[in-house]
Design an enzyme around this catalytic site. Structure first.
Site, PDB file in Angstrom:
ATOM      1  N   THR A   1      18.612  -3.613   3.017  1.00 44.95           N
ATOM      2  CA  THR A   1      18.883  -3.001   4.323  1.00 44.95           C
ATOM      3  C   THR A   1      19.605  -4.026   5.194  1.00 44.95           C
ATOM      4  O   THR A   1      19.065  -5.096   5.478  1.00 44.95           O
ATOM      5  CB  THR A   1      17.552  -2.577   4.967  1.00 44.95           C
ATOM      6  OG1 THR A   1      16.901  -1.701   4.058  1.00 44.95           O
ATOM      7  CG2 THR A   1      17.783  -1.873   6.285  1.00 44.95           C
TER       8      THR A   1
ATOM      9  N   GLU B   1       7.087   1.478  -1.370  1.00 48.70           N
ATOM     10  CA  GLU B   1       6.217   0.671  -2.214  1.00 48.70           C
ATOM     11  C   GLU B   1       5.045   1.535  -2.673  1.00 48.70           C
ATOM     12  O   GLU B   1       4.574   2.393  -1.938  1.00 48.70           O
ATOM     13  CB  GLU B   1       5.708  -0.544  -1.444  1.00 48.70           C
ATOM     14  CG  GLU B   1       6.809  -1.557  -1.240  1.00 48.70           C
ATOM     15  CD  GLU B   1       6.330  -2.816  -0.544  1.00 48.70           C
ATOM     16  OE1 GLU B   1       5.134  -3.141  -0.651  1.00 48.70           O
ATOM     17  OE2 GLU B   1       7.156  -3.455   0.108  1.00 48.70           O
TER      18      GLU B   1
ATOM     19  N   PHE C   1       3.715  12.357   6.443  1.00 53.78           N
ATOM     20  CA  PHE C   1       3.855  11.216   7.345  1.00 53.78           C
ATOM     21  C   PHE C   1       3.255  11.498   8.716  1.00 53.78           C
ATOM     22  O   PHE C   1       3.816  11.153   9.755  1.00 53.78           O
ATOM     23  CB  PHE C   1       5.343  10.839   7.482  1.00 53.78           C
ATOM     24  CG  PHE C   1       5.595   9.389   7.145  1.00 53.78           C
ATOM     25  CD1 PHE C   1       5.531   8.947   5.839  1.00 53.78           C
ATOM     26  CD2 PHE C   1       5.874   8.466   8.134  1.00 53.78           C
ATOM     27  CE1 PHE C   1       5.737   7.616   5.521  1.00 53.78           C
ATOM     28  CE2 PHE C   1       6.075   7.129   7.834  1.00 53.78           C
ATOM     29  CZ  PHE C   1       6.019   6.711   6.522  1.00 53.78           C
TER      30      PHE C   1
ATOM     31  N   GLY D   1       3.009  -0.660   9.414  1.00 51.15           N
ATOM     32  CA  GLY D   1       3.454  -2.011   9.077  1.00 51.15           C
ATOM     33  C   GLY D   1       4.251  -2.011   7.792  1.00 51.15           C
ATOM     34  O   GLY D   1       4.894  -1.016   7.453  1.00 51.15           O
TER      35      GLY D   1
ATOM     36  N   CYS E   1       9.251  -3.109   5.740  1.00 51.93           N
ATOM     37  CA  CYS E   1      10.472  -2.436   6.200  1.00 51.93           C
ATOM     38  C   CYS E   1      10.393  -1.902   7.623  1.00 51.93           C
ATOM     39  O   CYS E   1      11.238  -2.234   8.456  1.00 51.93           O
ATOM     40  CB  CYS E   1      10.802  -1.278   5.258  1.00 51.93           C
ATOM     41  SG  CYS E   1      11.270  -1.851   3.628  1.00 51.93           S
TER      42      CYS E   1
HETATM   43  C1  UDX Z   1       9.147   2.588   4.044  1.00 49.40           C
HETATM   44  C2  UDX Z   1       9.944   3.895   3.930  1.00 49.40           C
HETATM   45  O1  UDX Z   1       9.023   4.990   3.790  1.00 49.40           O
HETATM   46  C3  UDX Z   1      10.903   3.835   2.742  1.00 49.40           C
HETATM   47  O2  UDX Z   1      11.683   5.018   2.694  1.00 49.40           O
HETATM   48  C4  UDX Z   1      11.808   2.626   2.915  1.00 49.40           C
HETATM   49  O3  UDX Z   1      12.688   2.497   1.809  1.00 49.40           O
HETATM   50  C5  UDX Z   1      10.984   1.357   3.061  1.00 49.40           C
HETATM   51  O4  UDX Z   1      10.066   1.507   4.150  1.00 49.40           O
HETATM   52  P1  UDX Z   1       7.089   1.513   2.732  1.00 49.40           P
HETATM   53  O5  UDX Z   1       7.319   0.285   3.570  1.00 49.40           O
HETATM   54  O6  UDX Z   1       6.836   1.357   1.273  1.00 49.40           O
HETATM   55  O7  UDX Z   1       8.353   2.489   2.862  1.00 49.40           O
HETATM   56  O8  UDX Z   1       5.836   2.240   3.384  1.00 49.40           O
HETATM   57  P2  UDX Z   1       5.509   3.682   3.967  1.00 49.40           P
HETATM   58  O9  UDX Z   1       4.851   4.510   2.934  1.00 49.40           O
HETATM   59  O10 UDX Z   1       6.662   4.259   4.662  1.00 49.40           O
HETATM   60  O11 UDX Z   1       4.401   3.265   5.055  1.00 49.40           O
HETATM   61  C6  UDX Z   1       4.746   2.439   6.169  1.00 49.40           C
HETATM   62  C7  UDX Z   1       3.557   2.252   7.074  1.00 49.40           C
HETATM   63  O12 UDX Z   1       3.223   3.484   7.711  1.00 49.40           O
HETATM   64  C8  UDX Z   1       2.287   1.777   6.374  1.00 49.40           C
HETATM   65  O13 UDX Z   1       1.628   0.819   7.177  1.00 49.40           O
HETATM   66  C9  UDX Z   1       1.471   3.046   6.227  1.00 49.40           C
HETATM   67  O14 UDX Z   1       0.094   2.824   6.137  1.00 49.40           O
HETATM   68  C10 UDX Z   1       1.828   3.755   7.521  1.00 49.40           C
HETATM   69  N1  UDX Z   1       1.628   5.214   7.444  1.00 49.40           N
HETATM   70  C11 UDX Z   1       2.384   5.976   6.590  1.00 49.40           C
HETATM   71  C12 UDX Z   1       0.688   5.822   8.276  1.00 49.40           C
HETATM   72  O15 UDX Z   1       0.012   5.136   9.073  1.00 49.40           O
HETATM   73  N2  UDX Z   1       0.527   7.175   8.202  1.00 49.40           N
HETATM   74  C13 UDX Z   1       1.269   7.958   7.362  1.00 49.40           C
HETATM   75  O16 UDX Z   1       1.081   9.193   7.376  1.00 49.40           O
HETATM   76  C14 UDX Z   1       2.209   7.336   6.531  1.00 49.40           C
END
Ligand code: UDX
Length: 458
Positions: free
Chosen positions: A134, A163, A257, A265, A268
């Site tokens: 990115t 991830e 989501f 956190g 990304c």
């Molecule tokens: C994210 C993007 O989803 C992905 O498309 C991009 O390529 C990289 O960044 P990732 O960092 O793996 O992916 O995590 P993600 O599943 O998006 O979760 C991010 C944060 O949001 C985590 O701390 C997770 O616990 C939190 N989260 C996610 C929530 O609190 N509630 C939700 O419903 C979903």
């Protein structure tokens, strides 16, 4: 420019180099190798490289190891310590090196620049360099300037994998975005992923680069919004579980989501929202919505820590057991983990913190875990604790043995910052219990909320 690439790419199978075997590079490499391309991965960490050559993934991801081993066995996947070696033979070179957050919140491109300086002189005429990491708007042009060769093209191809489901997301992406100022190289890059059958968007480099930031900032917005709504539920006595069900049934909003938590956190969302905010400011564009999304997340960390502190006696030394350290379940990654944010707030209030996480060995001496007493068992971590707080939604935390917990803890207090446990069970075991925006005291006469599909109602 938006168009559909030809179904059959000009070169069916390509020689591909992937520079960097991290969370983006390794899934990309094994996936492309599984499609039949010949992939050489450059990884400059000697320990990581040795493990990869032995077929052992350097990161924990479901389904990664079999694909890695298959690629090595079928000679479609090779490893080298040198980016220069990998790039010199390649038609397409994917840059998958880290782009960490700089002190001012912008993206630090030092690793990208170092790789370019190394590989630029050895690239084949007609080589395509792809920014997969990115990178801020304008980076494709900056990289092209650094390469400074008229016979090499730079393409943006952002990665959207999550991830914990990196392989599945790479094999079955929801879209392939390719940004390029020329059509032919864009088709070559899109063609590498033809086996996925994913929709392809070809556009200019600036738009492609911005799509990735816009996607992550939108996801962060959704989460900050639902966390704020959860706070409002707490203030008004509404239930966020039912509320998000009601929201998610609107297809314009979508049900995914929308789980409230301790704050968002990971490697990304925090760095990409900050970098986008810096880009907006540098472009002279006011983006108060984005700044509010970031500030709301900081406030969520504060609110979660305050919830735990509200259950402690400030006059006596307190002990809190944290269940979960990774930024979400399904990964061993603790980068920008909400758990660590909340722990540092507790420690600032002189609370002793113990912890258990299924991916953390208690003998581990990691710098980000300094000051935390680690255990290999959640109940051992909870011994003599005043509060247990769930900060990562590992499934093993969903059904605690409440009686066992009550026996080992000093005080029966439980904070579920991921809403994975059942408030009724906690109440039955005599726990003082707080979660995120949920109705915690259930009226037994209250009808269990149900949603029925149209089919069920028919
Ligand atoms: C994210 C993007 O989803 C992905 O498309 C991009 O390529 C990289 O960044 P990732 O960092 O793996 O992916 O995590 P993600 O599943 O998006 O979760 C991010 C944060 O949001 C985590 O701390 C997770 O616990 C939190 N989260 C996610 C929530 O609190 N509630 C939700 O419903 C979903």
């Amino acid at each position: 420019m938006t168009s559909t690439p030809p179904l059959t790419p000009p070169n069916r199978f390509c020689n591909v180099a992937v520079v960097g075997a991290g969370y983006v590079g390794l899934p990309t490499a094994v996936t492309l190798a599984s499609f039949g391309h010949t992939v050489t991965v450059a990884e400059n960490d000697p320990t990581r490289l040795a493990r990869l050559r032995a077929g052992q993934p350097a990161i924990q991801e479901p389904d990664l190891e079999p694909l890695l081993r298959r690629g090595i066995a079928s000679s479609t996947l090779h490893f080298t310590p040198s980016a220069r070696t990998a790039a010199s033979d390649a038609d397409v070179i994917f840059l998958c090196v880290p782009t960490p957050q700089d002190l001012d919140g912008s993206a630090d491109l030092r690793f990208v620049q170092a790789v370019i300086a190394d590989i630029a002189p050895v690239l084949r005429p007609g080589a395509i360099v792809v920014n997969k990491s990115t990178v801020p708007v304008g980076t494709a042009h900056r990289v092209a300037d650094l390469i400074n060769r008229r016979d090499v093209v730079v393409v943006s191809n952002p990665e959207f994998l999550r991830e914990g489901s990196a392989i599945s997301d790479s094999l079955h992406p929801e879209r392939i975005v390719v940004g390029c100022d020329y059509a032919a190289p864009a088709y070559v890059v899109a063609g590498l992923f033809a086996a996925t059958n994913a929709p392809v968007l070809i556009t200019d480099t600036a738009t492609s680069e911005l799509i990735k930031y816009a996607a992550n900032a939108f996801l962060a917005t959704k989460l900050s919004y639902v966390n704020a709504i959860a706070g409002l539920c707490e203030a008004t006595g509404a239930d966020v579980g039912d509320l998000v069900t009601g929201l998610g049934l609107d297809s314009r909003i979508g049900a995914k989501f929308l789980n409230p938590g301790p704050g968002w956190g990971g490697s990304c969302l925090p760095k990409d929202t900050s970098a986008l905010s810096v880009t907006a400011r540098a472009s002279g564009f006011e983006f108060p919505l984005l700044d509010a999304v970031i500030a709301t997340n900081d406030a969520q960390f504060d609110r979660t820590a305050s919830k735990v502190l509200s259950l402690l006696d400030p006059a006596t030394p307190s002990r809190v057991a944290v269940w979960g350290l990774t930024f979400k379940a399904g990964t061993d990654d603790r980068r920008d983990s909400p758990a660590l944010e909340i722990i540092s707030r507790l420690q600032a209030s002189h609370v002793t913190v113990t912890s258990y996480d299924p991916t953390v060995d208690a003998s581990l001496a990691a710098s980000d875990l300094a000051g935390i007493t680690l255990f290999n068992d959640p109940y051992e971590a909870a011994e003599d604790a005043d509060v247990v707080v769930v900060l990562t939604e590992w499934s093993e935390f969903a059904r605690p043995d409440w009686d066992r917990l009550a026996n080992v803890m000093r005080q029966k207090s439980f904070v579920d910052a991921r809403n994975v446990t059942d408030p009724a069970q906690a109440a039955a075991a005599g726990f003082t219990y707080l979660s995120v925006g949920r109705r915690e005291v259930l009226n037994p006469d209250f009808l269990t909320t149900t949603t029925r599909s149209k089919e069920e109602q028919a």
